[in-house]
Motif scaffolding. Structure first.
Motif, PDB file in Angstrom:
ATOM      1  N   ILE A   4     -36.323  15.409  -4.648  1.00  0.00           N
ATOM      2  CA  ILE A   4     -36.084  15.187  -6.079  1.00  0.00           C
ATOM      3  C   ILE A   4     -37.119  14.217  -6.648  1.00  0.00           C
ATOM      4  O   ILE A   4     -37.702  14.443  -7.716  1.00  0.00           O
ATOM      5  N   GLY A   5     -37.375  13.133  -5.917  1.00  0.00           N
ATOM      6  CA  GLY A   5     -38.358  12.154  -6.364  1.00  0.00           C
ATOM      7  C   GLY A   5     -39.750  12.738  -6.472  1.00  0.00           C
ATOM      8  O   GLY A   5     -40.478  12.489  -7.442  1.00  0.00           O
ATOM      9  N   GLY A   6     -40.138  13.530  -5.473  1.00  0.00           N
ATOM     10  CA  GLY A   6     -41.461  14.144  -5.487  1.00  0.00           C
ATOM     11  C   GLY A   6     -41.632  15.103  -6.650  1.00  0.00           C
ATOM     12  O   GLY A   6     -42.659  15.095  -7.342  1.00  0.00           O
ATOM     13  N   ARG A   7     -40.610  15.921  -6.865  1.00  0.00           N
ATOM     14  CA  ARG A   7     -40.706  16.892  -7.965  1.00  0.00           C
ATOM     15  C   ARG A   7     -40.676  16.185  -9.315  1.00  0.00           C
ATOM     16  O   ARG A   7     -41.317  16.634 -10.275  1.00  0.00           O
ATOM     17  N   ALA A   8     -39.943  15.087  -9.420  1.00  0.00           N
ATOM     18  CA  ALA A   8     -39.919  14.320 -10.674  1.00  0.00           C
ATOM     19  C   ALA A   8     -41.297  13.728 -10.970  1.00  0.00           C
ATOM     20  O   ALA A   8     -41.763  13.751 -12.128  1.00  0.00           O
ATOM     21  N   LEU A   9     -41.961  13.194  -9.952  1.00  0.00           N
ATOM     22  CA  LEU A   9     -43.295  12.627 -10.148  1.00  0.00           C
ATOM     23  C   LEU A   9     -44.286  13.669 -10.643  1.00  0.00           C
ATOM     24  O   LEU A   9     -45.219  13.346 -11.400  1.00  0.00           O
ATOM     25  N   LEU A  10     -44.079  14.923 -10.252  1.00  0.00           N
ATOM     26  CA  LEU A  10     -45.019  15.971 -10.642  1.00  0.00           C
ATOM     27  C   LEU A  10     -44.921  16.345 -12.112  1.00  0.00           C
ATOM     28  O   LEU A  10     -45.788  17.054 -12.632  1.00  0.00           O
ATOM     29  N   LYS A  65     -40.505  18.074   2.808  1.00  0.00           N
ATOM     30  CA  LYS A  65     -40.590  19.389   3.443  1.00  0.00           C
ATOM     31  C   LYS A  65     -40.675  19.267   4.967  1.00  0.00           C
ATOM     32  O   LYS A  65     -40.104  20.082   5.700  1.00  0.00           O
ATOM     33  N   ILE A  66     -41.384  18.256   5.451  1.00  0.00           N
ATOM     34  CA  ILE A  66     -41.466  18.049   6.903  1.00  0.00           C
ATOM     35  C   ILE A  66     -40.085  17.721   7.470  1.00  0.00           C
ATOM     36  O   ILE A  66     -39.670  18.277   8.491  1.00  0.00           O
ATOM     37  N   LEU A  67     -39.365  16.809   6.815  1.00  0.00           N
ATOM     38  CA  LEU A  67     -38.026  16.455   7.288  1.00  0.00           C
ATOM     39  C   LEU A  67     -37.101  17.661   7.276  1.00  0.00           C
ATOM     40  O   LEU A  67     -36.338  17.889   8.224  1.00  0.00           O
ATOM     41  N   GLU A  68     -37.147  18.445   6.203  1.00  0.00           N
ATOM     42  CA  GLU A  68     -36.268  19.614   6.115  1.00  0.00           C
ATOM     43  C   GLU A  68     -36.595  20.636   7.196  1.00  0.00           C
ATOM     44  O   GLU A  68     -35.699  21.208   7.814  1.00  0.00           O
ATOM     45  N   ASN A  69     -37.884  20.839   7.443  1.00  0.00           N
ATOM     46  CA  ASN A  69     -38.317  21.835   8.413  1.00  0.00           C
ATOM     47  C   ASN A  69     -37.984  21.407   9.846  1.00  0.00           C
ATOM     48  O   ASN A  69     -37.451  22.201  10.637  1.00  0.00           O
ATOM     49  N   MET A  70     -38.252  20.151  10.179  1.00  0.00           N
ATOM     50  CA  MET A  70     -38.258  19.749  11.574  1.00  0.00           C
ATOM     51  C   MET A  70     -36.992  19.010  12.012  1.00  0.00           C
ATOM     52  O   MET A  70     -36.329  19.425  12.960  1.00  0.00           O
ATOM     53  N   GLU A  71     -36.629  17.928  11.347  1.00  0.00           N
ATOM     54  CA  GLU A  71     -35.465  17.178  11.807  1.00  0.00           C
ATOM     55  C   GLU A  71     -34.159  17.812  11.344  1.00  0.00           C
ATOM     56  O   GLU A  71     -33.126  17.627  11.980  1.00  0.00           O
ATOM     57  N   ILE A  72     -34.207  18.587  10.248  1.00  0.00           N
ATOM     58  CA  ILE A  72     -32.975  19.197   9.749  1.00  0.00           C
ATOM     59  C   ILE A  72     -32.922  20.684  10.117  1.00  0.00           C
ATOM     60  O   ILE A  72     -32.136  21.090  10.965  1.00  0.00           O
ATOM     61  N   GLY A  73     -33.763  21.512   9.481  1.00  0.00           N
ATOM     62  CA  GLY A  73     -33.669  22.954   9.668  1.00  0.00           C
ATOM     63  C   GLY A  73     -33.754  23.412  11.112  1.00  0.00           C
ATOM     64  O   GLY A  73     -32.879  24.124  11.612  1.00  0.00           O
ATOM     65  N   HIS A  74     -34.824  23.019  11.797  1.00  0.00           N
ATOM     66  CA  HIS A  74     -35.013  23.422  13.195  1.00  0.00           C
ATOM     67  C   HIS A  74     -33.814  23.036  14.048  1.00  0.00           C
ATOM     68  O   HIS A  74     -33.295  23.836  14.837  1.00  0.00           O
ATOM     69  N   ASN A  75     -33.337  21.822  13.883  1.00  0.00           N
ATOM     70  CA  ASN A  75     -32.283  21.315  14.758  1.00  0.00           C
ATOM     71  C   ASN A  75     -30.902  21.839  14.379  1.00  0.00           C
ATOM     72  O   ASN A  75     -30.072  22.111  15.255  1.00  0.00           O
ATOM     73  N   ILE A  93     -30.127  14.100   5.689  1.00  0.00           N
ATOM     74  CA  ILE A  93     -30.092  15.119   4.632  1.00  0.00           C
ATOM     75  C   ILE A  93     -30.156  14.457   3.256  1.00  0.00           C
ATOM     76  O   ILE A  93     -30.875  14.927   2.363  1.00  0.00           O
ATOM     77  N   ARG A  94     -29.424  13.353   3.068  1.00  0.00           N
ATOM     78  CA  ARG A  94     -29.493  12.636   1.786  1.00  0.00           C
ATOM     79  C   ARG A  94     -30.904  12.111   1.529  1.00  0.00           C
ATOM     80  O   ARG A  94     -31.430  12.191   0.404  1.00  0.00           O
ATOM     81  N   LEU A  95     -31.532  11.552   2.571  1.00  0.00           N
ATOM     82  CA  LEU A  95     -32.889  11.041   2.448  1.00  0.00           C
ATOM     83  C   LEU A  95     -33.845  12.166   2.053  1.00  0.00           C
ATOM     84  O   LEU A  95     -34.662  12.010   1.135  1.00  0.00           O
ATOM     85  N   GLN A  96     -33.741  13.296   2.737  1.00  0.00           N
ATOM     86  CA  GLN A  96     -34.638  14.418   2.457  1.00  0.00           C
ATOM     87  C   GLN A  96     -34.471  14.922   1.027  1.00  0.00           C
ATOM     88  O   GLN A  96     -35.459  15.165   0.318  1.00  0.00           O
ATOM     89  N   ARG A  97     -33.243  15.051   0.584  1.00  0.00           N
ATOM     90  CA  ARG A  97     -33.009  15.557  -0.766  1.00  0.00           C
ATOM     91  C   ARG A  97     -33.465  14.557  -1.820  1.00  0.00           C
ATOM     92  O   ARG A  97     -34.002  14.942  -2.872  1.00  0.00           O
ATOM     93  N   GLY A  98     -33.284  13.282  -1.543  1.00  0.00           N
ATOM     94  CA  GLY A  98     -33.770  12.262  -2.462  1.00  0.00           C
ATOM     95  C   GLY A  98     -35.284  12.288  -2.579  1.00  0.00           C
ATOM     96  O   GLY A  98     -35.844  12.161  -3.679  1.00  0.00           O
TER      97      GLY A  98
END
Length: 384
Positions: free
Chosen positions: A74-80, A100-110, A66-71
């Protein structure tokens, strides 16, 4: 005496005779009632062993992801904020896609499968988690956790068999509307979150007029609310935050969502529709024991081989067989138990469907193209 699966489906623990030959899969013809009971005991023992071991290491894993996904988000949105520059746009879009893939699959789904409910953490719990796509969590948990995982690959019961628009097995009746289904599937891949959002509406019932109109309207209202929230976040709020980069950020968010959708669609389809995965008649459910339910999960699922990073990016759904056997065990344990499941399949002469991504995706798309036309046969029949 009955038992209840992790998805609430009641199954008998004993059955005097095996299924009638007419509805028994050929791959299980050699199994006896004693075999099913032994398979049940052996798989229950694996489940009990893993459940007893769950602890700090597992909790640390999901917190770390979860920390990795949120980081990454944040990093992706900052680059934009610098997305007027092509390298920043590409880097920001790619980073946001991975998040988004991590949030959808390894976090949200599970999480919504209840894999982490044992931690008693209200922030990481199946009853409170709402994931980052347009499908309302409560509707998804009904259509996926209960219907799909209980009635896996049972024609007429599991709405995931073709998602209501695709013919993926010769047992499904052909209709002229199947002819352009490769195009349907490409569009479904791009906008997969919307297909998933509509899944719990049970489109077949709507077409047949057997649905509850008020229930359908309430579900549609919930979907509409979720879509508005997602669009407001991805296509209004975050682009506005980047000021003059509004359009490039909008394009980046759209691209990240489409890329996430295509990846999720590909992994899920590779876990359910490769050529050697079996489908079942509804008669299979009559008097089905827990051991028979376990075997149906084995036959109706497929794995994708790969390395640790690949498994992480699939939400460990590359271990689809283990997931279907134990949908509420933490996903980080699937790789550990996979060799034991494979050994059990060898012991009882049952297929263990697995292969590299290239093989599974080619097989899946091959079926979708072939069954767009009338006729067709099972892969093992083609080889006979």
């Amino acid at each position: 005496m009955t038992v209840t699966t992790t998805n609430g489906h009641s199954l008998k623990t004993r059955q005097a005779t095996t299924l009638p030959t007419a509805v028994r899969p050929e791959s299980t013809a050699h199994l006896t009632p004693d075999d099913y009971e032994t398979i049940e005991r052996e798989l229950d023992a694996i489940r009990d062993e893993i459940t007893a071991e769950l602890g700090e290491t597992d909790a640390a894993y999901i917190h770390r992801i979860i920390r990795l996904q949120r980081g990454l988000e944040i990093g992706g949105r900052a680059l934009l904020f610098a997305s007027i520059l092509p390298p920043a746009w590409l880097a920001g879009t790619a980073t946001l896609t991975v998040a988004k893939i991590l949030e959808n699959m390894e976090i949200g789904h599970n999480v919504m499968h209840g894999q982490w409910d044992w931690m008693r953490d209200p922030k990481i719990h199946s009853t409170t988690w709402e994931w980052d796509n347009v499908s309302p969590a409560e509707q998804w948990k009904h259509s996926h956790n209960f219907i799909h995982h209980t009635f896996t690959n049972v024609l007429g019961k599991d709405n995931d068999v073709g998602y209501g628009i695709l013919r993926v097995t010769p047992e499904q009746e052909w209709h002229w509307a199947n002819l352009p289904q490769p195009i349907y599937n490409a569009l479904l891949a791009m906008f997969f979150e919307y297909g998933v959002a509509l899944h719990d509406l049970e489109l077949d019932k709507i077409r047949q007029g057997t649905n509850d109109p008020e229930e359908t309207k309430e579900k549609l209202r919930a979907i509409g609310r979720k879509i508005r929230r997602q669009w407001a976040k991805d296509y209004v709020a975050f682009p506005l935050l980047t000021g003059p980069q509004f359009l490039s950020t909008l394009a980046a968010n759209f691209t990240a969502n489409v890329a996430r959708n295509v990846w999720a669609h590909s992994i899920i389809f590779c876990g359910h529709f490769p050529g050697d995965v079996e489908v079942f008649e509804e008669e299979m459910l009559e008097g089905e024991t827990k051991g028979e339910w376990y075997v149906r999960q084995l036959l109706g699922s497929a794995n994708i081989s790969g390395g640790r990073l690949f498994h992480l990016m699939t939400g460990n759904l590359s271990h689809q067989i283990e997931h279907h056997l134990f949908p509420d065990l933490p996903s980080n344990r699937y790789a550990e138990i996979a060799p034991r499941i494979r050994a059990l399949c060898e012991k009882y002469d049952l297929p263990y469907h697995t292969g590299p991504f290239r093989k599974q995706i080619t097989s899946t798309w091959g079926k979708i193209v072939r069954y767009a036309f009338p006729g067709g046969s099972r892969p093992n029949e083609d080889q006979a």
